[in-house]
Scaffold this active site. Structure first.
Site, mmCIF file in Angstrom:
data_model
loop_
_atom_site.group_PDB
_atom_site.id
_atom_site.type_symbol
_atom_site.label_atom_id
_atom_site.label_comp_id
_atom_site.label_asym_id
_atom_site.label_seq_id
_atom_site.Cartn_x
_atom_site.Cartn_y
_atom_site.Cartn_z
ATOM 1 N N ASP A 1 0.780 -1.311 0.082
ATOM 2 C CA ASP A 1 -0.147 0.082 -0.008
ATOM 3 C C ASP A 1 0.704 1.117 -0.032
ATOM 4 O O ASP A 1 0.401 2.367 -0.729
ATOM 5 C CB ASP A 1 -1.099 -0.060 1.228
ATOM 6 C CG ASP A 1 -1.707 -1.083 1.372
ATOM 7 O OD1 ASP A 1 -1.514 -2.262 0.539
ATOM 8 O OD2 ASP A 1 -2.969 -1.067 2.010
ATOM 9 N N GLU B 1 2.795 -8.382 11.878
ATOM 10 C CA GLU B 1 2.322 -7.917 10.522
ATOM 11 C C GLU B 1 3.775 -7.924 9.779
ATOM 12 O O GLU B 1 3.849 -8.417 8.482
ATOM 13 C CB GLU B 1 1.782 -6.687 10.765
ATOM 14 C CG GLU B 1 1.315 -6.177 9.233
ATOM 15 C CD GLU B 1 0.278 -4.714 9.292
ATOM 16 O OE1 GLU B 1 0.283 -4.446 10.284
ATOM 17 O OE2 GLU B 1 -0.460 -4.826 8.293
HETATM 18 C C1 GLC Z 1 -2.560 -4.076 4.629
HETATM 19 C C2 GLC Z 1 -1.288 -4.647 3.655
HETATM 20 C C3 GLC Z 1 -2.000 -5.483 2.561
HETATM 21 C C4 GLC Z 1 -2.750 -6.583 3.437
HETATM 22 C C5 GLC Z 1 -3.635 -5.851 4.482
HETATM 23 C C6 GLC Z 1 -4.290 -6.927 5.194
HETATM 24 O O1 GLC Z 1 -3.286 -3.165 3.809
HETATM 25 O O2 GLC Z 1 -0.881 -3.465 2.823
HETATM 26 O O3 GLC Z 1 -1.289 -6.018 1.909
HETATM 27 O O4 GLC Z 1 -3.402 -7.141 2.467
HETATM 28 O O5 GLC Z 1 -3.119 -4.948 5.469
HETATM 29 O O6 GLC Z 1 -3.463 -7.638 6.003
#
Ligand code: GLC
Length: 425
Positions: free
Chosen positions: A166, A396
């Site tokens: 993102d 994460e």
């Molecule tokens: C964030 C990440 C994306 C992922 C989401 C849920 O938005 O950038 O890649 O899918 O989190 O984990």
């Protein structure tokens, strides 16, 4: 079955994040079903519960649009801990969903789950695979028509969130052209769960929402969106994943597809491989994105430059160059591969997609390295990833300079990656 040291904890996270046949990425911060997260999670489930693995994919497909797109979020049940929710997207599918998509790992996951089902002697596997294969095929058709209307052999993202990376510095220049005005009132929730210094900046958030407003005003019609998009990037990470997933569907088509579908998939595959091959830059030792608004290459170094290895067979010179470049990115790091290298001016080891390490990204990079004959390097990256998870928990993402765990904790795809990568080292 041999169990890894933290296997029970990994499985407990998947159980805890289960909301009824689908898995949320983590509680509160991401309280719905996310597209590529679920694909990775399904591959994790395939290790010990094939039925649940299929279920994960089936539930994701409940969100598939009539035009074939698989949305990036399926809002199966309401939650007030996330912004932007269904009201902001204003889409009209049976189940509320977002209006954009995410990397097409689905096809890769389906082959993986199908093979795990066959290996474990699960009855009815082929019957269960069939409708999912059809769903995947429809989504690949959507990709090539909606996101490569000019026939470049590369698919484009119209929103940074589609990339899955993102907040990557690869989007900075293209995103800077997007206005910060929004018709939607912004009520960020992410910074209430996670330290703001690790998350995107407010101004970028305004641009993210400007794009959502723009596409909603196009009625989510792919042609109108393509014409109106102020952000349009042909992304090598996305294209490579789609190409690889296409190869996986070609494989499945041998048992569940028709001759016409096999021919169609193989045409898609050739088109994508040809497009990707043109994005190799020998002077950078990696592949680069193309900004379709400016017409220029995006040379900013990010992990995306290595993802084409999951789909392409490199020649010897390319292979040597990529291995040397990955080694350079790993040098001085406790855990790699960083999402931006430490020598880049954009490097921020703790901020979202600007340096930290994602276990699932390593999963893809290591798959690609292995397919291209670099077993040792793949294993080294997998080993340090598994060690980081064992040391810091199922976070994460990880600070590459220290191995510290960051972002949300008890993350589903980190748990899945741990189980899959841990079995390879
Ligand atoms: C964030 C990440 C994306 C992922 C989401 C849920 O938005 O950038 O890649 O899918 O989190 O984990």
């Amino acid at each position: 079955m041999t169990m890894l040291p933290k296997e029970e904890a990994a499985r407990a996270i998947l159980a805890r994040n289960d909301r009824g046949g689908y898995t949320v990425p983590t509680d509160r911060l991401y309280p719905f079903q996310w597209n590529w997260d679920s694909a990775f999670v399904a591959m994790g489930f395939a290790i010990f519960d094939v039925d649940r693995a299929y279920r994960e994919l089936e539930r994701l497909i409940e969100g598939q649009w009539d035009d074939g797109m698989i949305p990036h979020i399926v809002f199966h049940a309401p939650s007030d801990t996330y912004f932007p929710g269904p009201d902001v997207w204003g889409t009209r599918h049976r189940v509320p969903t977002s209006g954009i998509t995410q990397p097409a790992v689905f096809g890769m996951a389906l082959r993986h789950v199908h093979e795990a089902a066959l290996a474990s002697g699960t009855t009815g596997a082929t019957e269960r695979t069939k409708p999912l294969y059809q769903a995947a095929l429809r989504s690949h058709r959507w990709w090539l028509t909606a996101r490569d209307p000019e026939g470049l052999g590369l698919v484009s993202i119209l929103h940074p969130w589609e990339s899955g990376s993102d907040n990557s510095p690869a989007w900075d220049e293209a995103l800077a052209r997007v206005p910060t005005t929004t018709t939607t009132a912004i009520r960020r929730k992410d910074t209430g769960h996670v330290d703001a210094s690790m998350r995107p900046r407010d101004e970028d958030y305004q641009r993210f929402i400007h794009l959502v407003d723009t596409y909603r005003e196009c009625g989510w019609d792919p042609r109108r969106q393509w014409a109106a998009a102020p952000f349009k990037v042909a992304d090598v990470q996305m294209t490579a994943i789609l190409a690889r997933a296409t190869a996986d569907l070609m494989h499945l088509a041998e048992t569940v597809g028709t001759d016409e579908e096999k021919a169609e998939l193989s045409r898609m595959h050739e088109r994508l491989l040809a497009g990707l091959a043109r994005r190799w830059r020998p002077e950078l030792s990696r592949f680069v994105n193309l900004d379709l608004v400016s017409g220029k290459d995006i040379e900013t170094p990010t992990q995306a430059g290595f993802i084409p290895l999951v789909a392409l067979t490199l020649d010897d010179r390319q292979r040597t160059a990529v291995v040397a470049e990955v080694e350079r990115w790993l040098s001085g790091m406790v855990v790699g591969v960083p999402s931006a290298p430490s020598f880049s001016p954009a490097f921020e080891p703790k901020r979202y997609w600007r340096g930290p390490v994602w276990a699932v990204v390593n999963w893809l990079i290591c798959d690609g390295l292995r397919l291209n004959g670099s077993e040792d390097l793949a294993r080294r990256i997998e080993r340090t990833t598994v060690q980081a998870i064992e040391g810091a928990g199922f976070c994460e993402y990880f600070d590459p300079t220290t191995g510290e765990g960051l972002g949300g904790d008890t993350f589903s795809w980190t748990a899945a990656a741990y189980m899959v990568l841990g079995r390879r080292i």
